[in-house]
Structures are given as C-alpha cells and as structure tokens.
Design an enzyme around this catalytic site. Structure first.
Site, PDB file in Angstrom:
ATOM      1  N   GLY A 215       0.842  -1.197   0.000  1.00  0.00           N
ATOM      2  CA  GLY A 215       0.000   0.000   0.000  1.00  0.00           C
ATOM      3  C   GLY A 215       0.871   1.239   0.000  1.00  0.00           C
ATOM      4  O   GLY A 215       1.990   1.230  -0.508  1.00  0.00           O
ATOM      5  N   ARG A 216       0.331   2.299   0.630  1.00  0.00           N
ATOM      6  CA  ARG A 216       1.065   3.577   0.644  1.00  0.00           C
ATOM      7  C   ARG A 216       2.447   3.423   1.283  1.00  0.00           C
ATOM      8  O   ARG A 216       3.458   3.859   0.742  1.00  0.00           O
ATOM      9  CB  ARG A 216       0.248   4.622   1.439  1.00  0.00           C
ATOM     10  N   ILE A 217       2.482   2.785   2.469  1.00  0.00           N
ATOM     11  CA  ILE A 217       3.772   2.664   3.170  1.00  0.00           C
ATOM     12  C   ILE A 217       4.619   1.554   2.532  1.00  0.00           C
ATOM     13  O   ILE A 217       5.833   1.700   2.361  1.00  0.00           O
ATOM     14  CB  ILE A 217       3.562   2.413   4.681  1.00  0.00           C
TER      15      ILE A 217
ATOM     16  N   GLU B 127       0.856  -4.691  23.209  1.00  0.00           N
ATOM     17  CA  GLU B 127       1.694  -3.572  23.618  1.00  0.00           C
ATOM     18  C   GLU B 127       0.969  -2.659  24.612  1.00  0.00           C
ATOM     19  O   GLU B 127      -0.261  -2.545  24.528  1.00  0.00           O
ATOM     20  CB  GLU B 127       2.184  -2.779  22.391  1.00  0.00           C
TER      21      GLU B 127
ATOM     22  N   ARG C 170       1.026  -3.992  12.644  1.00  0.00           N
ATOM     23  CA  ARG C 170       0.353  -4.147  13.930  1.00  0.00           C
ATOM     24  C   ARG C 170       0.817  -5.481  14.508  1.00  0.00           C
ATOM     25  O   ARG C 170       1.028  -6.450  13.760  1.00  0.00           O
ATOM     26  CB  ARG C 170      -1.175  -4.194  13.759  1.00  0.00           C
TER      27      ARG C 170
ATOM     28  N   ASP D 294       8.437  -3.189  15.754  1.00  0.00           N
ATOM     29  CA  ASP D 294       7.991  -1.896  16.297  1.00  0.00           C
ATOM     30  C   ASP D 294       6.653  -2.054  17.010  1.00  0.00           C
ATOM     31  O   ASP D 294       6.231  -1.153  17.730  1.00  0.00           O
ATOM     32  CB  ASP D 294       7.850  -0.887  15.137  1.00  0.00           C
TER      33      ASP D 294
ATOM     34  N   SER E 299      -0.221  -9.143  -1.371  1.00  0.00           N
ATOM     35  CA  SER E 299      -1.411  -8.508  -0.803  1.00  0.00           C
ATOM     36  C   SER E 299      -2.575  -9.286  -1.419  1.00  0.00           C
ATOM     37  O   SER E 299      -2.339 -10.219  -2.191  1.00  0.00           O
ATOM     38  CB  SER E 299      -1.457  -7.011  -1.131  1.00  0.00           C
ATOM     39  N   ARG E 300      -3.817  -8.931  -1.091  1.00  0.00           N
ATOM     40  CA  ARG E 300      -4.917  -9.747  -1.628  1.00  0.00           C
ATOM     41  C   ARG E 300      -5.074  -9.548  -3.128  1.00  0.00           C
ATOM     42  O   ARG E 300      -5.489 -10.444  -3.848  1.00  0.00           O
ATOM     43  CB  ARG E 300      -6.217  -9.418  -0.891  1.00  0.00           C
ATOM     44  N   THR E 301      -4.708  -8.346  -3.604  1.00  0.00           N
ATOM     45  CA  THR E 301      -4.798  -8.072  -5.046  1.00  0.00           C
ATOM     46  C   THR E 301      -3.449  -7.550  -5.529  1.00  0.00           C
ATOM     47  O   THR E 301      -2.720  -6.932  -4.758  1.00  0.00           O
ATOM     48  CB  THR E 301      -5.875  -6.997  -5.329  1.00  0.00           C
TER      49      THR E 301
ATOM     50  N   HIS F 134       6.742   1.057  19.387  1.00  0.00           N
ATOM     51  CA  HIS F 134       5.755   1.621  18.455  1.00  0.00           C
ATOM     52  C   HIS F 134       6.051   3.098  18.140  1.00  0.00           C
ATOM     53  O   HIS F 134       5.266   3.986  18.473  1.00  0.00           O
ATOM     54  CB  HIS F 134       4.332   1.465  19.016  1.00  0.00           C
TER      55      HIS F 134
HETATM   56  P1  NAP Z   1      -2.719   0.938   2.841  1.00  0.00           P
HETATM   57  O1  NAP Z   1      -2.227   1.950   1.860  1.00  0.00           O
HETATM   58  O2  NAP Z   1      -4.177   0.740   3.010  1.00  0.00           O
HETATM   59  O3  NAP Z   1      -2.015  -0.463   2.470  1.00  0.00           O
HETATM   60  C1  NAP Z   1      -2.370  -1.653   3.056  1.00  0.00           C
HETATM   61  C2  NAP Z   1      -1.879  -2.805   2.181  1.00  0.00           C
HETATM   62  O4  NAP Z   1      -2.163  -4.030   2.853  1.00  0.00           O
HETATM   63  C3  NAP Z   1      -2.537  -2.884   0.816  1.00  0.00           C
HETATM   64  O5  NAP Z   1      -1.579  -3.247  -0.124  1.00  0.00           O
HETATM   65  C4  NAP Z   1      -3.553  -4.008   0.969  1.00  0.00           C
HETATM   66  O6  NAP Z   1      -3.782  -4.613  -0.302  1.00  0.00           O
HETATM   67  C5  NAP Z   1      -2.822  -4.933   1.958  1.00  0.00           C
HETATM   68  N1  NAP Z   1      -3.721  -5.797   2.702  1.00  0.00           N
HETATM   69  C6  NAP Z   1      -4.841  -5.443   3.373  1.00  0.00           C
HETATM   70  N2  NAP Z   1      -5.423  -6.523   3.916  1.00  0.00           N
HETATM   71  C7  NAP Z   1      -4.665  -7.579   3.563  1.00  0.00           C
HETATM   72  C8  NAP Z   1      -4.766  -8.984   3.798  1.00  0.00           C
HETATM   73  N3  NAP Z   1      -5.778  -9.502   4.503  1.00  0.00           N
HETATM   74  N4  NAP Z   1      -3.806  -9.793   3.279  1.00  0.00           N
HETATM   75  C9  NAP Z   1      -2.782  -9.285   2.560  1.00  0.00           C
HETATM   76  N5  NAP Z   1      -2.640  -7.956   2.314  1.00  0.00           N
HETATM   77  C10 NAP Z   1      -3.571  -7.128   2.792  1.00  0.00           C
HETATM   78  O7  NAP Z   1      -2.174   1.261   4.296  1.00  0.00           O
HETATM   79  P2  NAP Z   1      -0.863   2.069   4.721  1.00  0.00           P
HETATM   80  O8  NAP Z   1      -1.146   3.519   4.762  1.00  0.00           O
HETATM   81  O9  NAP Z   1       0.277   1.586   3.911  1.00  0.00           O
HETATM   82  O10 NAP Z   1      -0.731   1.567   6.255  1.00  0.00           O
HETATM   83  C11 NAP Z   1      -0.628   0.196   6.542  1.00  0.00           C
HETATM   84  C12 NAP Z   1      -0.704  -0.049   8.019  1.00  0.00           C
HETATM   85  O11 NAP Z   1       0.524   0.273   8.642  1.00  0.00           O
HETATM   86  C13 NAP Z   1      -1.725   0.755   8.824  1.00  0.00           C
HETATM   87  O12 NAP Z   1      -3.031   0.256   8.691  1.00  0.00           O
HETATM   88  C14 NAP Z   1      -1.186   0.611  10.248  1.00  0.00           C
HETATM   89  O13 NAP Z   1      -1.743  -0.512  10.860  1.00  0.00           O
HETATM   90  C15 NAP Z   1       0.308   0.405  10.040  1.00  0.00           C
HETATM   91  N6  NAP Z   1       1.080   1.557  10.536  1.00  0.00           N
HETATM   92  C16 NAP Z   1       1.956   1.378  11.565  1.00  0.00           C
HETATM   93  C17 NAP Z   1       2.678   2.469  12.025  1.00  0.00           C
HETATM   94  C18 NAP Z   1       3.665   2.319  13.142  1.00  0.00           C
HETATM   95  O14 NAP Z   1       3.857   3.284  13.867  1.00  0.00           O
HETATM   96  N7  NAP Z   1       4.316   1.189  13.303  1.00  0.00           N
HETATM   97  C19 NAP Z   1       2.502   3.736  11.469  1.00  0.00           C
HETATM   98  C20 NAP Z   1       1.615   3.867  10.423  1.00  0.00           C
HETATM   99  C21 NAP Z   1       0.904   2.759   9.954  1.00  0.00           C
HETATM  100  P3  NAP Z   1      -5.103  -5.489  -0.612  1.00  0.00           P
HETATM  101  O15 NAP Z   1      -6.269  -4.686  -0.111  1.00  0.00           O
HETATM  102  O16 NAP Z   1      -5.057  -5.711  -2.085  1.00  0.00           O
HETATM  103  O17 NAP Z   1      -4.940  -6.770   0.148  1.00  0.00           O
HETATM  104  C1  8YV Z   2       0.646   6.044  15.594  1.00  0.00           C
HETATM  105  C2  8YV Z   2       0.211   4.275  13.836  1.00  0.00           C
HETATM  106  O1  8YV Z   2       1.586   5.664  16.563  1.00  0.00           O
HETATM  107  O2  8YV Z   2      -0.678   5.655  12.165  1.00  0.00           O
HETATM  108  C3  8YV Z   2      -0.710   4.551  12.718  1.00  0.00           C
HETATM  109  O3  8YV Z   2      -1.479   3.653  12.344  1.00  0.00           O
HETATM  110  O4  8YV Z   2       0.304   3.176  14.295  1.00  0.00           O
HETATM  111  C4  8YV Z   2       1.083   5.336  14.368  1.00  0.00           C
HETATM  112  O5  8YV Z   2       1.367   6.311  13.424  1.00  0.00           O
HETATM  113  C5  8YV Z   2      -0.668   5.815  16.215  1.00  0.00           C
HETATM  114  O6  8YV Z   2      -1.743   5.836  15.363  1.00  0.00           O
HETATM  115  C6  8YV Z   2      -0.864   6.897  17.263  1.00  0.00           C
HETATM  116  O7  8YV Z   2      -1.929   6.625  17.967  1.00  0.00           O
END
Ligand code: NAP
Ligand code: 8YV
Length: 322
Positions: free
Chosen positions: A155-157, A262, A233, A257, A176-178, A280
């Site tokens: 996805g975006r990240i 947590e 997550r 992370d 990913s799923r698609t 995190h």
């Molecule tokens: P995004 O753009 O929605 O990308 C999510 C990706 O995951 C898509 O490629 C999606 O593709 C895939 N996906 C979703 N469900 C799936 C499944 N069941 N099996 C396989 N692939 C799957 O989201 P993003 O902005 O990149 O953010 C992703 C996640 O990073 C957030 O939701 C958050 O939980 C986590 N995050 C963590 C931190 C941190 O501090 N550690 C910070 C920011 C975000 P398909 O729909 O085609 O499957």
């Molecule tokens: C933040 C995150 O720590 O954006 C997310 O999904 O996991 C982190 O950027 C969290 O959302 C802050 O509550």
C-alpha cells in the site's frame, strides 16, 4: 454559554492540536471526566465530534451513547481500533491520517532492517561495556545489499519501503490480496513468497482480516537466515510462533515496532539478542507527528465548514458528501 459544538477528546493530543481543537469546539477530555454518565446526560446531545488515535479508538460504547455524533477524526492511519461497522450504522464519518507518515514509517522499517542485519544494538553494547578493549573486534554481521525483500502489504507505506529497499539493490517482491500497478513481482501466496525472501517486511492494516497472517508456516518458510520486520500491527504476526521460531533457530532474526499486547512485550523477546525492539515509534518524529496532528484537526475544521473531511476511511466514503 458557548455556542460552539462539543467534542470528546480521547487520549492525549499535542499543544498545537489542543489550541486548534479549543478554538473550534468545547472540548471534553474523556479520560479526565470523573462522572462520564453525568457529562453525557448534561451535554451528550451537543457532542458532534470525537478526536482520538489508533490506540484508543472509540471507547465505552460512545457510538451508541452519542445521538448526534457525526464525525470521528483519528490521529494515525491505522484504524483497526475503531468499530467501523458501528460508525457506518450510526452514519458517523471517520477520518484518519494517511500519507503524511509514509516516509517516517518506511524509514523505521529500513532502520530496523539495518539494525538487525548489522547488529547495531549489540555492537553499541560491545563498545559501552568495554568488550572492544577487553575482547577485541566485534563479530562480522550480514550485509543488506542485494537481498530479496518481500513486502506484505503493498500500500502507501509498503510502496515507500520498496523505493528505499531498491537503493540497496534489493529484488522487491510483494503479497497482498490483489496485485498492484507496481514494477515488482506479485505472489498470491504468502508462504511461497517467504520461501523466496531474505527479509519479510510486514505493513498491512491490523484487525480480524490480517490476524496471524504471519504464522509458524510463514516464519519457517522465511528460514534460519531470514529476517522478519514488523511495522504494521502486532496482531498480524503470531507472536508465540515468532518466539518459538526465533528460539528454535527456524527464523534468523526480527525487528519489531509493534506487539500483540503492547506495551507488554514477551520477556522471551526481550531476552534474545537477535531481535531489535522499538516501542511503536514508526511515525514518532516531531515533524511527522505535527503533520498527523494538523491533518487530524484539518479534517475536523473542514467538517465544520462543509460536512466533509479530507481523508475519510474507505468504509465511510459514501458519507463524505457536502
Ligand atoms: P494501505 O495503503 O491501506 O495499504 C495496506 C496494504 O495491505 C494494501 O496493499 C492491501 O492490499 C494490503 N492488505 C490489506 N489486507 C490484507 C490482507 N488480509 N492480506 C494481505 N494484504 C492485505 O495502508 P498504509 O497507509 O500503507 O498503512 C498500513 C498499516 O501500517 C496501517 O493500517 C497501520 O496498521 C500500520 N502503521 C503502523 C505504524 C507504526 O507506527 N508502526 C505507522 C503507520 C501505519 P489489498 O487490499 O489488495 O490486500
Ligand atoms: C501512531 C500508527 O503511533 O498511524 C498509525 O497507524 O500506528 C502510528 O502512526 C498511532 O496511530 C498513534 O496513535
């Protein structure tokens, strides 16, 4: 008596957000309220908005208890902590903060990969403990050049991580799923991808659909020299299976992370020197948290102006109309 709309603030916000929220709303800090029933009886029908974050979500049945709730603005991109079915059922528009944190979280993933491969934390300890003087040179570590990097969640990240990994001459593959319009090989099977990877970067959303997607089979496929990096997550990885795979040598190393419960982290992980653990902090820089805070408030300000938000979650897109 102020005629501003009321907002319930769940969790903490920074000073800049406090100033903006207070300018536009009468703010009630939910966790500071002693008698929550009394507050809701007094002003519950005036509350149209909630500000929250990915950790706290919308607690205490507030979707059911706030008859005039219209908008929830969450500080973070992941919204697995928010009951989106309840939001849609109650016609509540939910906003989050995508994109503004892509670079920071991708940097964190690469930082973990480097730290794990090059033994950064152990090498630092080697110097501080005096081992360099008493025992001599530190052990050789593993290069991150020319590796096959599998990204779970393109996805975006995920795409931002891929661009950074390419700078290390990595071969990038993803699951990913698609499949996506990206120049990397797609695997429709996660275990098959793990088998072909040196490093597996996990960056899907959390929640029921991705729970324990990275299980014992996937970890074993990644193998004794394989590295798992999780910046998504904790729920996406079966933590017990991860501990087992690391302890038994079926998996080489991990950079984490996020954790299943947590801020509680299994002692077994803390005891291992082939893991690097972060609290995190994927998006936790002053600059990115400011951008996330600004977008959280911008979503609310726009809602007050015209009934829409800038960045609605997909489940609520149909509600994002003026
Ligand atoms: P995004 O753009 O929605 O990308 C999510 C990706 O995951 C898509 O490629 C999606 O593709 C895939 N996906 C979703 N469900 C799936 C499944 N069941 N099996 C396989 N692939 C799957 O989201 P993003 O902005 O990149 O953010 C992703 C996640 O990073 C957030 O939701 C958050 O939980 C986590 N995050 C963590 C931190 C941190 O501090 N550690 C910070 C920011 C975000 P398909 O729909 O085609 O499957
Ligand atoms: C933040 C995150 O720590 O954006 C997310 O999904 O996991 C982190 O950027 C969290 O959302 C802050 O509550």
């Amino acid at each position: 008596m102020s005629d501003k709309p009321h907002l319930i603030q769940v969790g903490n916000v920074n000073e800049r957000m406090t100033a903006r929220l207070n300018a536009e709303f009468v703010v009630h800090k939910w966790f500071d309220v002693q008698d929550k029933d009394a507050l809701l009886a007094e002003v519950g029908d005036k509350v149209i908005a909630i500000s929250t974050d990915g950790h706290w979500g919308v607690p205490d049945n507030l979707f059911e208890r706030l008859a005039n709730l219209r908008v929830v603005s969450s500080y973070g991109v992941g919204y697995d902590g928010i009951d989106t079915d309840a939001a849609v059922r109650h016609n509540v528009l939910v906003a989050h903060t995508p994109n503004v944190l892509n670079d920071e979280v991708a940097d964190t993933a690469i930082m973990l990969w480097l730290a794990v491969s090059r033994g950064l934390v152990r090498a630092d300890t080697w110097v501080r403990s005096g081992a360099w003087e008493s025992k001599g040179a530190f052990e050789l570590t593993r290069s991150i050049q020319k590796r096959t990097v599998g990204i779970l969640g393109m996805g975006r990240i995920g795409e931002t991580i891929a661009k950074r990994a390419a700078a290390f001459d990595a071969k990038i593959v993803y699951h990913s799923r698609t499949s996506k319009p990206v120049p990397y090989d797609y695997y429709d099977d996660l275990t098959a991808m793990a088998r072909d990877c040196d490093v597996l970067m996990v960056i899907t959303p959390g929640g029921a659909a991705t729970k324990h997607l990275v299980n014992a089979e996937v970890l074993e496929a990644l193998g004794p020299d394989g590295i798992l990096i999780n910046v998504a997550r904790g729920s996406v990885v079966d933590e017990a299976a991860l501990v087992d795979a690391l302890q038994s040598g079926k998996l080489g190393a991990a950079g984490l992370d996020v954790f299943e419960a947590e801020p509680k982290v299994p002692q077994a992980l803390k005891d291992m020197d082939n893991v690097v653990l972060l609290p995190h902090v994927g998006s936790a820089t002053i600059e990115t948290r400011r951008a996330m805070g600004d977008l959280t408030c911008d979503n609310l300000s726009q809602y007050l102006r015209n009934g829409t938000v800038i960045t609605a979650i997909p489940e609520c897109a149909h509600l994002n109309k003026a």
